[in-house]
Design a protein around this motif. Structure first.
Motif, PDB file in Angstrom:
ATOM      1  N   ARG A 568       0.835  -1.212   0.000  1.00 30.30           N
ATOM      2  CA  ARG A 568       0.000   0.000   0.000  1.00 30.30           C
ATOM      3  C   ARG A 568       0.863   1.252   0.000  1.00 30.30           C
ATOM      4  NH1 ARG A 568      -3.618  -3.242   3.211  1.00 30.30           N
ATOM      5  NH2 ARG A 568      -2.487  -2.687   5.113  1.00 30.30           N
ATOM      6  N   SER A 569       1.919   1.244   0.800  1.00 29.37           N
ATOM      7  CA  SER A 569       2.818   2.395   0.848  1.00 29.37           C
ATOM      8  C   SER A 569       3.508   2.593  -0.500  1.00 29.37           C
ATOM      9  CB  SER A 569       3.860   2.191   1.952  1.00 29.37           C
ATOM     10  OG  SER A 569       4.816   3.226   1.944  1.00 29.37           O
ATOM     11  N   GLU A 571       2.424   1.655  -3.465  1.00 23.65           N
ATOM     12  CA  GLU A 571       1.445   2.118  -4.458  1.00 23.65           C
ATOM     13  C   GLU A 571       1.182   3.614  -4.319  1.00 23.65           C
ATOM     14  OE1 GLU A 571      -1.349  -1.794  -5.301  1.00 23.65           O
ATOM     15  OE2 GLU A 571      -1.723  -0.605  -3.511  1.00 23.65           O
ATOM     16  N   LYS A 572       1.143   4.096  -3.089  1.00 30.18           N
ATOM     17  CA  LYS A 572       0.875   5.521  -2.867  1.00 30.18           C
ATOM     18  C   LYS A 572       2.047   6.403  -3.295  1.00 30.18           C
ATOM     19  CE  LYS A 572      -2.285   4.834   1.049  1.00 30.18           C
ATOM     20  NZ  LYS A 572      -2.458   4.991   2.520  1.00 30.18           N
ATOM     21  N   ASN A 573       3.257   5.873  -3.201  1.00 29.20           N
ATOM     22  CA  ASN A 573       4.442   6.699  -3.444  1.00 29.20           C
ATOM     23  C   ASN A 573       5.118   6.457  -4.782  1.00 29.20           C
ATOM     24  OD1 ASN A 573       5.147   8.248  -0.751  1.00 29.20           O
ATOM     25  ND2 ASN A 573       4.434   6.211  -0.135  1.00 29.20           N
ATOM     26  N   ARG A 578       2.811   1.279 -11.339  1.00 29.81           N
ATOM     27  CA  ARG A 578       1.904   0.851 -10.275  1.00 29.81           C
ATOM     28  C   ARG A 578       1.259  -0.494 -10.596  1.00 29.81           C
ATOM     29  NH1 ARG A 578       0.867   6.402 -10.471  1.00 29.81           N
ATOM     30  NH2 ARG A 578       1.577   7.527  -8.614  1.00 29.81           N
TER      31      ARG A 578
END
Length: 687
Positions: A568-569, A571-573, A578
């Motif tokens: 999750r981290s 994917e966000k950054n 992605r």
């Protein structure tokens, strides 16, 4: 001093200087593969956005460019530009070598060949990417670069599945970005053969589609050559031609003594060569033969099984040469004939190897080895072991041409390769290839367990890194640079650590729901026995029986959460790619499914009263029902690039190796234990 010695000495000198200069380069800039020499100069450099045009000297064509540089106009104007020029002066003695010079006045890329200009442009693209992403000025510098290995290939195996055609174009782009310059494509039934149309699957790629892809690849210095399985691994054609089988009960091997065998094989070769017109090789397969010499046609020749195999090899090699291709042949069968196979694969010490080493059989049979053939020496683990080095020396002493074959995916998991995506093995064999001046290096990626190609990419990129510069980075540093290049993560962020944990998690998933059996695709699937279920009349006995699995499941439940948080981290950054992270996310959800089911069963079995037990039973049913949601989410992501089932009219082969990914014509094989376990649990829950 020989040419090879001079080349090796130059490589060593450039590597040493490159390492020294690289320490002075801002750590923001991480190039992959690592160049041979980076010289940081005095004076001001330039930043992303300062370049205003692209030009070339007279007689020099502008190569295919990366996305950033390709956005610039290709006509000279005021400001700072990128200039491409061909020259034979002060450039590496390699068609792929280049000199890239950057200053506050602009950029110059110089090479003796268009391939070198292309690779210089790819390196510039990475520098500009880092400058843009991290808002840093590229220092004034001079990069002198060239590959340690001339032929740097990856293996694309489509025997059990196909990806969408546009995905293969993206694959070519990425391979070119990391300076991989070849693909050996194992076709089986995924080419629409015109001379033998029965061999092609209903969804096979047409020759025209393949020709277009090969032309696109050639423009990016990627050469595509076919691998058309012959003698063995022939189910894709022998399921239609029973008359050519060595063993009527098996579609694995052709009969090498039937002239019609060569009529069929040569037709398949011709179609493949026409579909892939720019490659230099024809890989003829020839490995893992188990039944040659048992048929009456072969017995009538009076030849041994090994002699029959080498007769076949001589004929197919001559065909390749007659059609302008260099034949490649997997080399395991001669080694098995000589009783050297197990020793060659072993990690025994030099002293142990010396006691057992005996090449008498090979030496006597040397005249049977076609000299025009390249013998592909495959070892998918540590290729630097003493026995393997000794084998390479035997080939060299006999004057035979050899190419190395390592593995980015060895078929040992249907979900993702393990052990740092096998990068260490890729590095080790690449070093051997460079040291021994072999014909090249191939990173195989077997479709036996059909992992999603996104999970293989780090291994492919490792081949780009270590095929270009085998003595460059260590594996941990490579992984961090890979994370920066592929996702835009800075090395100190360590955002891809979750992948190390995911590789470990898959081991429990493999056999979590069974007490016997194997779904490891590298060695074939076997019959299996599912776990028993709790005895409703005797609470606690099930948990005692499976206490080790339950303990491990609790550990894996924690690992799952750690991986999920990491994905999750990431994917966000992530600044790019992605989709790869989404594939990892869904793979993590799948590997966690058996853990969830085991822990739910344990919760029921250890419940203290009827109400708690009823709630636990409802939870078990909920976990079973969740499977449909989990599967739907995974296949929605996977199917963005790949086809998840065989087309209507597909005829399965008998599959000698019993590969996992050929077990079903839809995607049920992904859940080999999970589907029957869910059925068993729901029946138990409703009793």
């Amino acid at each position: 001093m020989t040419i090879h010695m001079k080349t090796t000495l130059l490589a060593c000198l450039l590597f040493v200087t490159g390492s020294l200069f690289a320490r002075n380069l801002d750590k923001t800039f991480q190039l992959l593969p690592q160049p041979q020499s980076v010289e940081v100069l005095s004076g001001k450099g330039l930043s992303f956005g300062e370049l205003s045009y692209v030009s070339s000297t007279e007689g020099t064509s502008i190569p295919v460019l990366g996305e950033i540089v390709d956005g610039l106009p290709q006509s000279k104007r005021s400001g700072k530009g990128v200039r491409f020029q061909l020259s034979t002066t002060n450039v590496p003695d390699s068609p792929e070598g280049y000199v890239l010079e950057i200053s506050d006045k602009g950029v110059t890329v110089t090479s003796r060949d268009n391939a070198g200009l292309f690779y210089g442009a790819q390196t510039l693209e990475q520098l500009l990417e880092d400058s843009r992403d991290f808002k840093k000025e590229i220092p004034s510098m001079k990069i002198t670069d060239y590959p340690a290995i001339a032929y740097r290939a990856v293996h694309l195996d489509t025997k059990h599945h196909l990806d969408r055609m546009e995905y293969y174009y993206r694959m070519v782009d990425k391979l070119a970005r990391y300076k991989v310059n070849a693909i050996i494509w194992e076709l089986e039934d995924k080419l629409r053969f015109t001379r033998r149309p029965e061999a092609g699957a209903p969804n096979a790629i047409s020759k025209q589609e393949m020709q277009a892809l090969c032309r696109y690849a050639k423009e990016r210095n990627v050469e595509i050559s076919p691998l058309v399985q012959g003698l063995g691994h022939a189910g894709f054609i022998l399921k239609h031609h029973w008359e050519l089988r060595e063993n009527p009960a098996s579609d694995w091997e052709f009969c090498p003594s039937d002239p019609r065998t060569y009529e069929v094989q040569f037709d398949l070769y011709l179609d493949a060569l026409e579909a892939m017109p720019y490659g230099r090789y024809l890989h003829v397969g020839g490995d893992e033969i188990t039944a040659i010499g048992i048929d009456d046609r072969c017995k009538a020749t009076g030849k041994s099984a090994f002699e029959l195999q080498m007769v076949w090899l001589k004929k197919v090699c001559q065909f390749a040469v007659d059609h302008g291709r260099i034949p490649i042949f997997w080399d395991d069968m001669p080694l098995k004939y000589a009783d050297l196979w197990e020793l060659a694969l072993s990690d025994k010490t030099e002293e142990e190897v010396a006691k057992e080493w005996n090449t008498e059989k090979l030496d006597k049979a040397i005249d049977l080895f076609p000299k025009e053939c390249v013998y592909m020496r495959w070892k998918y683990e540590d290729a630097t072991a003493p026995a393997h080095r000794k084998l390479l020396k035997w080939y060299s002493d006999k004057g035979l041409k050899v190419m190395g074959a390592t593995a980015a995916s060895a078929g040992d998991s249907p979900f993702l390769p393990r052990n740092n995506t096998r990068a260490g093995y890729v590095k080790g064999f690449s070093q051997l290839v460079a040291e021994n001046h072999l014909e090249g290096i191939l990173a195989t990626a077997w479709d036996d367990g059909s992992p999603h190609l996104e999970t293989v990419w780090r291994g492919y990129i490792a081949q780009g890194e270590f095929g270009w510069n085998p003595t460059a980075r260590d594996i941990e540093t490579f992984k961090k640079v890979h994370a920066q290049r592929e996702y835009g993560f800075r090395p100190e962020e360590n955002r891809m650590q979750f992948l190390d944990e995911l590789e470990k998690a898959i081991f429990f998933f493999d056999g979590a729901l069974v007490t016997s059996g194997r779904r490891n695709p590298a060695w074939g699937t076997t019959a299996f026995t599912l776990m028993e279920l709790p005895d409703k009349a005797n609470p606690g006995t099930w948990s005692e029986t499976y206490k080790e699995k339950i303990t491990k499941a609790k550990e894996e439940a924690k690992r799952y959460e750690l991986i999920a948080d990491g994905v999750r981290s990431a994917e966000k950054n992530a600044l790019r790619n992605r989709y790869t992270l989404e594939v990892y996310e869904q793979t993590n959800n799948l590997q966690n499914y058996p853990t969830r089911l085991i822990l739910a069963l344990n919760e029921y079995d250890t419940a203290k009263d009827a109400a708690v037990r009823k709630a636990a039973l409802d939870k078990i049913v909920g976990v079973c029902n969740y499977f449909k949601e989990m599967r739907s989410n995974l296949e929605a992501v996977y199917s963005e690039t790949r086809f998840m089932q065989q087309p209507e009219g597909f005829i399965a082969d008998m599959n000698h190796h019993n590969h996992l990914s050929s077990k079903t014509e839809n995607s049920d094989w992904l859940y080999l234990y999970e589907i029957p376990m869910i059925k068993k649990v729901l029946q138990w829950a409703n009793q």
